[in-house]
Scaffold this motif. Structure first.
Motif, PDB file in Angstrom:
ATOM      1  N   MET A  78       0.807  -1.213   0.000  1.00 39.61           N
ATOM      2  CA  MET A  78       0.000   0.000   0.000  1.00 39.61           C
ATOM      3  C   MET A  78       0.846   1.270   0.000  1.00 39.61           C
ATOM      4  N   ASP A  79       2.167   1.131   0.124  1.00 41.15           N
ATOM      5  CA  ASP A  79       3.044   2.299   0.018  1.00 41.15           C
ATOM      6  C   ASP A  79       3.342   2.651  -1.436  1.00 41.15           C
ATOM      7  N   ILE A  80       2.977   1.767  -2.355  1.00 40.68           N
ATOM      8  CA  ILE A  80       3.174   2.048  -3.777  1.00 40.68           C
ATOM      9  C   ILE A  80       2.172   3.119  -4.204  1.00 40.68           C
ATOM     10  N   PRO A  81       2.586   4.117  -4.959  1.00 43.41           N
ATOM     11  CA  PRO A  81       1.648   5.158  -5.411  1.00 43.41           C
ATOM     12  C   PRO A  81       0.455   4.559  -6.153  1.00 43.41           C
ATOM     13  N   ILE A  82      -0.702   5.192  -5.987  1.00 42.96           N
ATOM     14  CA  ILE A  82      -1.928   4.703  -6.612  1.00 42.96           C
ATOM     15  C   ILE A  82      -1.770   4.586  -8.127  1.00 42.96           C
ATOM     16  N   SER A  83      -1.094   5.565  -8.731  1.00 42.00           N
ATOM     17  CA  SER A  83      -0.917   5.533 -10.184  1.00 42.00           C
ATOM     18  C   SER A  83      -0.116   4.307 -10.620  1.00 42.00           C
ATOM     19  N   SER A  84       0.872   3.921  -9.800  1.00 48.97           N
ATOM     20  CA  SER A  84       1.676   2.740 -10.127  1.00 48.97           C
ATOM     21  C   SER A  84       0.870   1.460  -9.937  1.00 48.97           C
ATOM     22  N   LEU A  85       0.065   1.412  -8.869  1.00 44.80           N
ATOM     23  CA  LEU A  85      -0.786   0.243  -8.646  1.00 44.80           C
ATOM     24  C   LEU A  85      -1.777   0.070  -9.795  1.00 44.80           C
ATOM     25  N   TYR A  86      -2.291   1.189 -10.281  1.00 42.49           N
ATOM     26  CA  TYR A  86      -3.230   1.127 -11.401  1.00 42.49           C
ATOM     27  C   TYR A  86      -2.541   0.541 -12.632  1.00 42.49           C
ATOM     28  N   LYS A  87      -1.297   0.970 -12.883  1.00 48.89           N
ATOM     29  CA  LYS A  87      -0.548   0.454 -14.025  1.00 48.89           C
ATOM     30  C   LYS A  87      -0.296  -1.043 -13.887  1.00 48.89           C
ATOM     31  N   ILE A  88       0.015  -1.472 -12.661  1.00 51.64           N
ATOM     32  CA  ILE A  88       0.288  -2.894 -12.421  1.00 51.64           C
ATOM     33  C   ILE A  88      -0.966  -3.725 -12.646  1.00 51.64           C
ATOM     34  N   THR A  89      -2.083  -3.272 -12.081  1.00 53.82           N
ATOM     35  CA  THR A  89      -3.310  -4.070 -12.136  1.00 53.82           C
ATOM     36  C   THR A  89      -3.949  -4.089 -13.518  1.00 53.82           C
ATOM     37  N   GLU A  90      -3.624  -3.133 -14.377  1.00 55.49           N
ATOM     38  CA  GLU A  90      -4.239  -3.135 -15.703  1.00 55.49           C
ATOM     39  C   GLU A  90      -3.709  -4.270 -16.575  1.00 55.49           C
ATOM     40  N   HIS A  91      -2.601  -4.886 -16.167  1.00 54.59           N
ATOM     41  CA  HIS A  91      -2.042  -6.008 -16.924  1.00 54.59           C
ATOM     42  C   HIS A  91      -2.566  -7.358 -16.421  1.00 54.59           C
ATOM     43  N   LEU A  92      -3.428  -7.344 -15.408  1.00 55.45           N
ATOM     44  CA  LEU A  92      -3.988  -8.583 -14.874  1.00 55.45           C
ATOM     45  C   LEU A  92      -5.278  -8.932 -15.612  1.00 55.45           C
ATOM     46  N   ASP A  93      -5.554 -10.229 -15.729  1.00 55.05           N
ATOM     47  CA  ASP A  93      -6.830 -10.614 -16.320  1.00 55.05           C
ATOM     48  C   ASP A  93      -7.911 -10.600 -15.243  1.00 55.05           C
ATOM     49  N   THR A  94      -9.138 -10.913 -15.629  1.00 59.42           N
ATOM     50  CA  THR A  94     -10.269 -10.795 -14.711  1.00 59.42           C
ATOM     51  C   THR A  94     -10.121 -11.686 -13.488  1.00 59.42           C
ATOM     52  N   VAL A  95      -9.670 -12.922 -13.677  1.00 56.06           N
ATOM     53  CA  VAL A  95      -9.526 -13.849 -12.549  1.00 56.06           C
ATOM     54  C   VAL A  95      -8.431 -13.373 -11.604  1.00 56.06           C
ATOM     55  N   GLU A  96      -7.321 -12.899 -12.149  1.00 60.18           N
ATOM     56  CA  GLU A  96      -6.235 -12.397 -11.304  1.00 60.18           C
ATOM     57  C   GLU A  96      -6.700 -11.195 -10.488  1.00 60.18           C
ATOM     58  N   ARG A  97      -7.517 -10.336 -11.088  1.00 62.36           N
ATOM     59  CA  ARG A  97      -8.052  -9.193 -10.341  1.00 62.36           C
ATOM     60  C   ARG A  97      -9.019  -9.652  -9.255  1.00 62.36           C
ATOM     61  N   THR A  98      -9.726 -10.750  -9.519  1.00 56.75           N
ATOM     62  CA  THR A  98     -10.638 -11.296  -8.511  1.00 56.75           C
ATOM     63  C   THR A  98      -9.870 -11.713  -7.264  1.00 56.75           C
ATOM     64  N   TYR A  99      -8.725 -12.362  -7.452  1.00 52.51           N
ATOM     65  CA  TYR A  99      -7.902 -12.746  -6.308  1.00 52.51           C
ATOM     66  C   TYR A  99      -7.367 -11.509  -5.590  1.00 52.51           C
ATOM     67  N   LEU A 100      -6.907 -10.531  -6.368  1.00 51.55           N
ATOM     68  CA  LEU A 100      -6.278  -9.346  -5.790  1.00 51.55           C
ATOM     69  C   LEU A 100      -7.268  -8.515  -4.986  1.00 51.55           C
ATOM     70  N   ARG A 101      -8.495  -8.381  -5.476  1.00 48.42           N
ATOM     71  CA  ARG A 101      -9.468  -7.494  -4.839  1.00 48.42           C
ATOM     72  C   ARG A 101      -9.926  -8.011  -3.481  1.00 48.42           C
ATOM     73  N   SER A 102      -9.620  -9.273  -3.164  1.00 48.02           N
ATOM     74  CA  SER A 102     -10.017  -9.829  -1.871  1.00 48.02           C
ATOM     75  C   SER A 102      -9.036  -9.465  -0.756  1.00 48.02           C
ATOM     76  N   MET A 103      -7.953  -8.738  -1.088  1.00 51.17           N
ATOM     77  CA  MET A 103      -6.940  -8.419  -0.082  1.00 51.17           C
ATOM     78  C   MET A 103      -7.425  -7.365   0.907  1.00 51.17           C
ATOM     79  N   ASN A 104      -7.871  -6.218   0.409  1.00 52.30           N
ATOM     80  CA  ASN A 104      -8.418  -5.171   1.268  1.00 52.30           C
ATOM     81  C   ASN A 104      -9.211  -4.195   0.404  1.00 52.30           C
ATOM     82  N   LYS A 105      -9.885  -3.248   1.054  1.00 53.81           N
ATOM     83  CA  LYS A 105     -10.787  -2.359   0.322  1.00 53.81           C
ATOM     84  C   LYS A 105     -10.043  -1.461  -0.664  1.00 53.81           C
ATOM     85  N   ALA A 106      -8.864  -0.964  -0.263  1.00 53.32           N
ATOM     86  CA  ALA A 106      -8.119  -0.072  -1.155  1.00 53.32           C
ATOM     87  C   ALA A 106      -7.723  -0.790  -2.443  1.00 53.32           C
ATOM     88  N   ILE A 107      -7.233  -2.021  -2.311  1.00 53.62           N
ATOM     89  CA  ILE A 107      -6.858  -2.804  -3.485  1.00 53.62           C
ATOM     90  C   ILE A 107      -8.101  -3.138  -4.304  1.00 53.62           C
TER      91      ILE A 107
END
Length: 242
Positions: A78-107
């Motif tokens: 969560m110390d990574i800038p929001i803009s960088s996190l957005y860039k990282i997550t845009e390369h994930l497919d739908t299932v990978e984002r499903t796993y990631l979004r279960s971590m916490n509300k910000a993610i």
């Protein structure tokens, strides 16, 4: 022997000895942490702390009394800038984002800010007690169990929920089209009621095909509905028109 985990958990030197043992066994760090938690308890040490000592011992620095107070505060995801996190997550497919979004509300908020990255979604409900949906070739299955429900992900892992009902909230803000097919054996679709809800002028007599264009409020875009009644099934096709 039952008191052994509690004794180890309350002794810093014993905890580090367990970590050193895992390092000497040359086990991968994630497997080592799992073994460590199984031995002394899930709450004995957070993963970042375990990771620090694991790699310190791995590199031959076997000093149990090392003082970490002078070290820089370790960074977290969560110390990574929001803009960088957005860039990282845009390369994930739908299932990978499903796993990631279960971590916490910000993610979750960051993962949900991307448009869906699947071409086709299929949803099947079974008598109100279970539901399956597919995003391209990835299948999710949710079913009731006791007073809650269980979600099974494409990789086979399961998540238990306290919710006692199954709910889908659909939005066409990002989806371009949708097709619903109903088996008449399972679900008798009443086109007249659906058409009335859309504000369609309904002619007298049997209905086989209904077409309607619905303007999205406060937008120049439309949803085009085509409802078709066939012998053994009924379908509703919805397409966004710009």
């Amino acid at each position: 022997m039952e008191q052994a985990p509690a004794i180890i958990k309350n002794n810093d030197q014993s905890l580090k000895t367990c970590i050193l043992y895992e390092v000497l066994e040359k086990k991968p760090i994630f497997d080592s942490y799992r073994n460590f938690c199984n031995l002394v308890g899930q709450d004995a040490m957070e993963y970042p702390e375990f990771e620090f000592w694991y790699y310190r011992f791995y590199h031959g620095q076997v000093d149990f009394d090392y003082d970490r107070s002078a070290d820089p505060v370790p960074k977290t995801l969560m110390d990574i800038p929001i803009s960088s996190l957005y860039k990282i997550t845009e390369h994930l497919d739908t299932v990978e984002r499903t796993y990631l979004r279960s971590m916490n509300k910000a993610i979750k908020d960051i993962a949900d800010s991307h448009a869906p990255s699947f071409d086709k979604m299929e949803i099947t409900a079974y008598g109100g007690c279970s539901m399956e949906w597919r995003l391209d070739n990835n299948a999710f299955h949710c079913y009731r169990k006791n007073k809650g429900c269980v979600l099974q992900k494409p990789n086979g892992s399961k998540i238990k929920s306290r919710d006692s009902y199954l709910k889908i909230i659909s939005s066409f803000e990002k989806l371009e089209s949708c097709e619903l097919t109903f088996s008449k054996f399972e679900n008798e679709v009443q086109f007249r009621r659906i058409a009335e809800a859309l504000g369609v002028e309904i002619p007298f007599g049997p209905l086989q095909i209904i077409k309607h264009r619905y303007q999205i409020p406060e937008s120049n875009e439309y949803l085009e509905f085509k409802m078709e009644d066939e012998d053994h099934s009924s379908s509703i096709k919805i397409v966004k028109i710009r």
